[in-house]
Design an enzyme around this catalytic site. Structure first.
Site, PDB file in Angstrom:
ATOM      1  CG  ASN A 107      -1.937  -1.080   1.225  1.00  0.00           C
ATOM      2  OD1 ASN A 107      -2.011  -1.844   0.255  1.00  0.00           O
ATOM      3  ND2 ASN A 107      -2.727  -1.168   2.279  1.00  0.00           N
ATOM      4  CE1 TYR A 157      -4.204   5.427  -0.433  1.00  0.00           C
ATOM      5  CE2 TYR A 157      -2.938   3.923   0.941  1.00  0.00           C
ATOM      6  CZ  TYR A 157      -4.098   4.233   0.251  1.00  0.00           C
ATOM      7  OH  TYR A 157      -5.139   3.339   0.240  1.00  0.00           O
TER       8      TYR A 157
HETATM    9  O1  IFM Z   1      -8.765   3.911   4.138  1.00  0.00           O
HETATM   10  C1  IFM Z   1      -7.483   3.458   4.393  1.00  0.00           C
HETATM   11  C2  IFM Z   1      -7.438   1.945   4.404  1.00  0.00           C
HETATM   12  O2  IFM Z   1      -8.319   1.405   5.320  1.00  0.00           O
HETATM   13  C3  IFM Z   1      -6.053   1.470   4.735  1.00  0.00           C
HETATM   14  N1  IFM Z   1      -5.063   2.094   3.914  1.00  0.00           N
HETATM   15  C4  IFM Z   1      -5.108   3.523   3.761  1.00  0.00           C
HETATM   16  C5  IFM Z   1      -6.499   3.952   3.367  1.00  0.00           C
HETATM   17  C6  IFM Z   1      -6.542   5.486   3.185  1.00  0.00           C
HETATM   18  O3  IFM Z   1      -6.205   6.129   4.376  1.00  0.00           O
END
Ligand code: IFM
Length: 446
Positions: free
Chosen positions: A296, A298
C-alpha cells in the site's frame, strides 16, 4: 515507453490484474447481520477521536448492496475485487461461537464476484477487532496469534476453496504503531510498551495464520504492508538520522522481519526494552515463506529531528509537492523507488501487488456527474511509475485502486473521499466519477 496519456491495459504484462479495494468496516454497515461490537465502535463513540463521532454502523451498506457494487466494478472492466472479512462479524465475541449470518455473507459475496468473472482477493484482518478481545488487551495480548489463527480457519473452511489470494493482515504498522504509540486509530493508546508488543504480536498473528492456512493446503498467502517514501527534511545529519529511524519503524520493521527474520537496529534502539521476553525466538516463524507481497503506497514523508521529543525524536516537515485532501504529498516516483528497493533489498522476484494506491479529494456531484481530474492524473502517474518498475525487472502482478467507493475513512469519518465511485451518504446513491470512466476505457480489452 507509452506516454502517460495513452496508457492502456496492453502496456502491462499479460495477466496483470486490475482491481479495486475496500474493507469490511469501511463499507459494509456493521449494524447489519449480527456483527459483534468492535473496537472501532467504541473508539468512535469516545469524544474527540473521530470527526463528528461517525462510525461504521451504516457505512455504504454494502452488506445489502454488494451486487450493485460488483456490477459497477464489472462494468468498469476490472478483473478483481479486494475485500476484507470482519472478525467481529464472523465471531462476535472474538472467540467461540460463530455468527452463521456473517459467514453466509462472505460466502454470497465470494460467489457474486466469481459469477461476474472476477477474482476474489481476501484480506483476513482490516481492523475491526472484536471488543471482547480488546477488553483482554487486543494486540498487546500474546494469545492474539492463536485467537486470530482460529478465526482464519473459520473463514478458510467456508470460502477458502474460491479465494484467489489471501492477505493475513492489512497494514500491521497501522494496527500497532499508529494505534498504540501515536493513538490515531483504535484502541487509541499512546504507550511505547503497548506499541512494541503489538508490533511483535501482529507479526506472530500473521505467522500463525500462514501456518494454519498452509495446513489447509493453501499456496496463495501474503500480507499487505504500508510504505511511505521517507526522506530527510534537510541535509543536517540530525534530520538524516531522524529519517533513518522513521524508515526503520515504518518501512523496514515488518518486511525485514518477514523477509530476513530480524528487526532493524535503528528501530530496536528505542523499542527493544519494551518487546516481550525472548522475542528473538519468534522470528523464525515470522519469516516463514509467503507467496506474494501486498504494497500500500500513498505518499512521501519528510522527516526532521525533534530535540524536544523522546525517542524516536522525529517530527514531520512540510514539503513542496502538491497534496491530496488528506494533506498527503503526491509522489509517484516514491512508488517506483519503493518497488525497486523491495526487489533489490528484500523479496527479489517474489510476486508483488500494489494492493492500495489512491487519493482523497473533496468530490461533489454536479448535474449528475463527478469530475475528478486530479484523481485521473494521480492514477495515471502512479500507473506510469509501476510500468517503469516493471520495465526495470520488478515482478509486479497487479494493482488495486483504493477505493472502489467513498467510504468510512476511520478518524476522518465520511469526510475524505477516496472512491472512484461517489457515495451520497444520505441516500447511499452510487455515482461513478470521471476517474472510474477513465479506468473503464483504459482497462477495456482490445
Ligand atoms: O482507508 C485506508 C485503508 O483502510 C487502509 N489504507 C489507507 C487507506 C486510506 O487512508
Amino acid at each position: 515507453m507509452t506516454s502517460i496519456a495513452s496508457l492502456t491495459r496492453n502496456d502491462f504484462p499479460d495477466g496483470f490484474l486490475f482491481g479495486a479495494a475496500t474493507a469490511a468496516y469501511q463499507v459494509e454497515g456493521h449494524k447489519f447481520g449480527g456483527a459483534g461490537s468492535c473496537h472501532w465502535d467504541t473508539f468512535a463513540a469516545t469524544p474527540g477521536n473521530v470527526l463528528r463521532a461517525e462510525d461504521g454502523a451504516l457505512a455504504c451498506d454494502q452488506y445489502h448492496r454488494y451486487e450493485e457494487d460488483l456490477d459497477i466494478l464489472k462494468a468498469g472492466n476490472f478483473d478483481a475485487y479486494r475485500f476484507s472479512t470482519s472478525w467481529a462479524r464472523v465471531i462476535p465475541e472474538g472467540r467461540g461461537a460463530v455468527n452463521r449470518e456473517g459467514l453466509d455473507y462472505y460466502d454470497r459475496l465470494t460467489d457474486a464476484i466469481l459469477e461476474r468473472g472476477m477474482e476474489p482477493h481476501v484480506t483476513l484482518y482490516h481492523w475491526e477487532l472484536p471488543s471482547a478481545l480488546s477488553d483482554l488487551g487486543g494486540w498487546t495480548n500474546p494469545s492474539i496469534a492463536r485467537w486470530f489463527g482460529d478465526f482464519v480457519e473459520v473463514i478458510d473452511d467456508r470460502i477458502g476453496d474460491r479465494v484467489a489470494s489471501y492477505a493475513t493482515i492489512n497494514e500491521p504498522w497501522c494496527v500497532s504503531y499508529l494505534s498504540h504509540l501515536l493513538g490515531h486509530h483504535a484502541p487509541g493508546l499512546r504507550n511505547i510498551r503497548a506499541a512494541a508488543r503489538s508490533m511483535h504480536y501482529v507479526l506472530k498473528a500473521h505467522a500463525e495464520a500462514v501456518a494454519r492456512l498452509r495446513g489447509h493446503g493453501r499456496n496463495n498467502l501474503g500480507i499487505v504492508l504500508n510504505f511511505e517514501h521517507t526522506q530527510p527534511a534537510t541535509d543536517d545529519p540530525r534530520d538524516i538520522r531522524a529519517a533513518a529511524t522513521q524508515d526503520a519503524t515504518h518501512n523496514r520493521w515488518f518486511i525485514e522481519a518477514i523477509a530476513k527474520g530480524r528487526y532493524p537496529t535503528e528501530a530496536l534502539e528505542g523499542l527493544e526494552p519494551y518487546l516481550p521476553r525472548d522475542w528473538q525466538e519468534d522470528l523464525k516463524a515470522i519469516s516463514r515463506p509467503i507467496d506474494w507481497l501486498g504494497i500500500n503506497y500513498y505518499t512521501r514523508n519528510l522527516v526532521a529531528h525533534d530535540a524536544e521529543s523522546p525517542w524516536p525524536s522525529t517530527a514531520p516537515a512540510a514539503g513542496h509537492l502538491a497534496t491530496t485532501q488528506m494533506g498527503w504529498e503526491i509522489c509517484p516516483e516514491g512508488l517506483e523507488a519503493l518497488l525497486l528497493r523491495l526487489k533489490e533489498s528484500y523479496v527479489g522476484d517474489l510476486p508483488m501487488m500494489v494492493t492500495e494506491n489512491g487519493m482523497a479529494w473533496d468530490d461533489h456531484v454536479r448535474n449528475g456527474v463527478v469530475n475528478d481530474p486530479e484523481r485521473c492524473g494521480f492514477i495515471r502517474d502512479h500507473m506510469a511509475a509501476m510500468q517503469r518498475a516493471i520495465a526495470a525487472g520488478v515482478n509486479l502482478k497487479g494493482f488495486f485502486y483504493w477505493s472502489l467507493l467513498d467510504n468510512y475513512e476511520w478518524a476522518f469519518g465520511y469526510e475524505r473521499r477516496f472512491g472512484i465511485v461517489h457515495v451520497d451518504f444520505e441516500t447511499l446513491k452510487r455515482t461513478p466519477k470521471a476517474s472510474y470512466h477513465m479506468l473503464k476505457a483504459l482497462l477495456e480489452r482490445t
